[in-house]
Design a protein around this motif. Structure first.
Motif, PDB file in Angstrom:
ATOM      1  N   THR A 131      30.181  40.013  22.490  1.00 37.58           N
ATOM      2  CA  THR A 131      28.756  41.109  22.570  1.00 37.58           C
ATOM      3  C   THR A 131      28.423  41.863  23.032  1.00 37.58           C
ATOM      4  OG1 THR A 131      27.603  38.585  21.830  1.00 37.58           O
ATOM      5  CG2 THR A 131      26.100  40.075  22.633  1.00 37.58           C
ATOM      6  N   PHE A 132      27.580  42.941  22.748  1.00 34.35           N
ATOM      7  CA  PHE A 132      27.474  44.156  23.503  1.00 34.35           C
ATOM      8  C   PHE A 132      26.125  43.826  24.296  1.00 34.35           C
ATOM      9  CE2 PHE A 132      31.826  44.525  20.265  1.00 34.35           C
ATOM     10  CZ  PHE A 132      31.983  45.630  21.625  1.00 34.35           C
ATOM     11  N   SER A 133      26.078  44.048  25.020  1.00 31.33           N
ATOM     12  CA  SER A 133      24.585  44.172  25.670  1.00 31.33           C
ATOM     13  C   SER A 133      23.702  45.764  26.444  1.00 31.33           C
ATOM     14  CB  SER A 133      24.808  43.453  26.518  1.00 31.33           C
ATOM     15  OG  SER A 133      24.923  42.479  26.196  1.00 31.33           O
ATOM     16  N   GLY A 134      22.714  45.856  26.601  1.00 29.31           N
ATOM     17  CA  GLY A 134      22.008  47.091  26.811  1.00 29.31           C
ATOM     18  C   GLY A 134      22.538  48.267  26.370  1.00 29.31           C
ATOM     19  N   LYS A 135      21.770  49.567  26.330  1.00 31.53           N
ATOM     20  CA  LYS A 135      21.783  50.497  25.691  1.00 31.53           C
ATOM     21  C   LYS A 135      23.358  51.500  25.271  1.00 31.53           C
ATOM     22  CE  LYS A 135      20.285  55.174  24.866  1.00 31.53           C
ATOM     23  NZ  LYS A 135      19.596  56.297  25.163  1.00 31.53           N
ATOM     24  N   ASP A 136      23.975  50.898  26.581  1.00 31.64           N
ATOM     25  CA  ASP A 136      25.242  51.646  26.431  1.00 31.64           C
ATOM     26  C   ASP A 136      26.064  50.535  26.311  1.00 31.64           C
ATOM     27  OD1 ASP A 136      24.465  54.050  28.264  1.00 31.64           O
ATOM     28  OD2 ASP A 136      24.708  52.803  29.774  1.00 31.64           O
ATOM     29  N   GLY A 137      26.279  49.584  26.044  1.00 27.85           N
ATOM     30  CA  GLY A 137      27.061  48.464  25.497  1.00 27.85           C
ATOM     31  C   GLY A 137      26.842  48.394  23.772  1.00 27.85           C
ATOM     32  N   CYS A 138      26.126  48.538  23.972  1.00 23.82           N
ATOM     33  CA  CYS A 138      25.401  48.710  22.170  1.00 23.82           C
ATOM     34  C   CYS A 138      26.031  50.394  21.589  1.00 23.82           C
ATOM     35  CB  CYS A 138      23.939  48.766  21.795  1.00 23.82           C
ATOM     36  SG  CYS A 138      23.189  47.478  21.662  1.00 23.82           S
ATOM     37  N   LEU A 139      25.608  51.192  22.145  1.00 24.68           N
ATOM     38  CA  LEU A 139      27.001  52.620  21.143  1.00 24.68           C
ATOM     39  C   LEU A 139      27.587  52.339  21.563  1.00 24.68           C
ATOM     40  CD1 LEU A 139      23.884  55.568  23.590  1.00 24.68           C
ATOM     41  CD2 LEU A 139      24.337  54.445  21.509  1.00 24.68           C
ATOM     42  N   GLU A 140      28.736  51.795  22.316  1.00 23.71           N
ATOM     43  CA  GLU A 140      30.069  51.018  22.518  1.00 23.71           C
ATOM     44  C   GLU A 140      30.213  51.027  21.502  1.00 23.71           C
ATOM     45  OE1 GLU A 140      33.362  49.172  25.233  1.00 23.71           O
ATOM     46  OE2 GLU A 140      31.398  48.857  25.829  1.00 23.71           O
ATOM     47  N   TYR A 141      29.952  49.372  21.054  1.00 28.09           N
ATOM     48  CA  TYR A 141      30.194  49.368  19.684  1.00 28.09           C
ATOM     49  C   TYR A 141      29.731  49.812  18.571  1.00 28.09           C
ATOM     50  CZ  TYR A 141      29.447  45.904  15.190  1.00 28.09           C
ATOM     51  OH  TYR A 141      29.485  45.886  14.507  1.00 28.09           O
ATOM     52  N   PHE A 142      28.840  50.686  17.916  1.00 25.51           N
ATOM     53  CA  PHE A 142      28.774  51.820  17.407  1.00 25.51           C
ATOM     54  C   PHE A 142      30.065  52.874  17.334  1.00 25.51           C
ATOM     55  CE2 PHE A 142      24.206  51.162  17.352  1.00 25.51           C
ATOM     56  CZ  PHE A 142      24.037  50.956  15.743  1.00 25.51           C
ATOM     57  N   SER A 143      30.528  53.266  18.492  1.00 24.37           N
ATOM     58  CA  SER A 143      31.518  54.038  18.806  1.00 24.37           C
ATOM     59  C   SER A 143      32.627  53.602  18.330  1.00 24.37           C
ATOM     60  CB  SER A 143      31.577  54.348  20.309  1.00 24.37           C
ATOM     61  OG  SER A 143      32.453  55.320  20.640  1.00 24.37           O
ATOM     62  N   LEU A 144      33.083  51.899  18.746  1.00 22.29           N
ATOM     63  CA  LEU A 144      34.367  51.235  18.423  1.00 22.29           C
ATOM     64  C   LEU A 144      34.590  51.028  16.881  1.00 22.29           C
ATOM     65  CD1 LEU A 144      34.386  49.660  21.244  1.00 22.29           C
ATOM     66  CD2 LEU A 144      35.979  50.691  21.389  1.00 22.29           C
ATOM     67  N   LEU A 145      33.345  50.577  16.227  1.00 23.84           N
ATOM     68  CA  LEU A 145      33.120  50.341  15.029  1.00 23.84           C
ATOM     69  C   LEU A 145      33.450  52.218  14.328  1.00 23.84           C
ATOM     70  CD1 LEU A 145      32.913  48.526  12.761  1.00 23.84           C
ATOM     71  CD2 LEU A 145      29.790  49.148  12.577  1.00 23.84           C
ATOM     72  N   ALA A 146      32.638  53.084  15.041  1.00 24.72           N
ATOM     73  CA  ALA A 146      33.297  54.055  13.716  1.00 24.72           C
ATOM     74  C   ALA A 146      34.640  54.911  14.091  1.00 24.72           C
ATOM     75  CB  ALA A 146      32.280  55.321  13.913  1.00 24.72           C
ATOM     76  N   ASP A 147      35.329  54.398  15.290  1.00 28.83           N
ATOM     77  CA  ASP A 147      36.595  54.946  15.709  1.00 28.83           C
ATOM     78  C   ASP A 147      37.457  54.144  14.265  1.00 28.83           C
ATOM     79  OD1 ASP A 147      35.941  56.669  17.280  1.00 28.83           O
ATOM     80  OD2 ASP A 147      36.292  55.612  18.965  1.00 28.83           O
ATOM     81  N   THR A 148      37.121  52.815  13.926  1.00 26.06           N
ATOM     82  CA  THR A 148      38.104  51.700  13.383  1.00 26.06           C
ATOM     83  C   THR A 148      37.790  51.946  11.387  1.00 26.06           C
ATOM     84  OG1 THR A 148      37.947  50.986  15.406  1.00 26.06           O
ATOM     85  CG2 THR A 148      38.627  49.634  13.717  1.00 26.06           C
TER      86      THR A 148
END
Length: 188
Positions: A70-87
């Motif tokens: 689980t990615f939490s908070g604004k920074d965590g959610c942005l990390e999720y989107f970044s990891l997803l887009a890189d993959t």
């Protein structure tokens, strides 16, 4: 007799609001070029510690780093989107999400972390209750290998705030196809 009517009226309003919010969120995926992660978070997610969880087996996180946590908070959610887009690349079409009738709404559900919806049955305020589930379908492509596949996935949106914005977005998809595609193997 007025109390049940008032409850029903309030529930209908809440139900309509979270359905509309869920549809707008899903609609943003049909135009990702104009809906970058920052905009998605600002327009669709609660400012009260939003969360994103893409469910899947822990072993798959070696190739799919956005999976199983689980990615939490604004920074965590942005990390999720970044990891997803890189993959992975998400390739939607006009039929990716169903019409209004395909969004299943339970405006009184309280989704506990790690559990399913639970009804508390008390109060009608915006206290994080409400869940919307929808099944989507799209084409996905591994960024590094170009291998692609079609799949269905499930979104559950819950924890709606006082504005009807999403508190927790959960995704259930096909990690095995993604695993193969990212590894350069054929998905069939």
């Amino acid at each position: 007799m007025s109390a049940p009517y008032a409850h029903h009226e309030t529930a209908q309003t809440r139900s309509s609001i979270i359905r509309q919010r869920a549809q707008a969120f899903c609609g943003a995926f049909l135009d990702l070029a104009n809906n970058p992660p920052e905009k998605m978070l600002k327009e669709h997610f609660s400012s009260h510690n939003p969360k994103i969880t893409e469910h899947g087996p822990a072993w798959a996180s070696k190739r799919l780093p956005f999976l199983g946590k689980t990615f939490s908070g604004k920074d965590g959610c942005l990390e999720y989107f970044s990891l997803l887009a890189d993959t992975l690349e998400f390739i939607p079409n006009k039929d990716t999400f169903p019409g209004k009738e395909g969004f299943v709404v339970d405006d009184m559900a309280s989704v506990a972390s790690g559990g399913g919806p639970q009804h508390s049955g008390v109060g009608l305020g915006w206290d994080g209750r409400g869940a919307v589930s929808v099944v989507g379908k799209a084409r996905f492509k591994a960024v590094k290998t170009g291998k692609d596949w079609d799949e269905q996935f499930i979104y559950r949106l819950s924890g709606f705030d006082e504005e009807g914005k999403i508190g927790h977005w959960e995704v259930w998809a096909d990690p095995l196809s993604a695993w193969f595609a990212v590894g350069g193997e054929d998905v069939s």
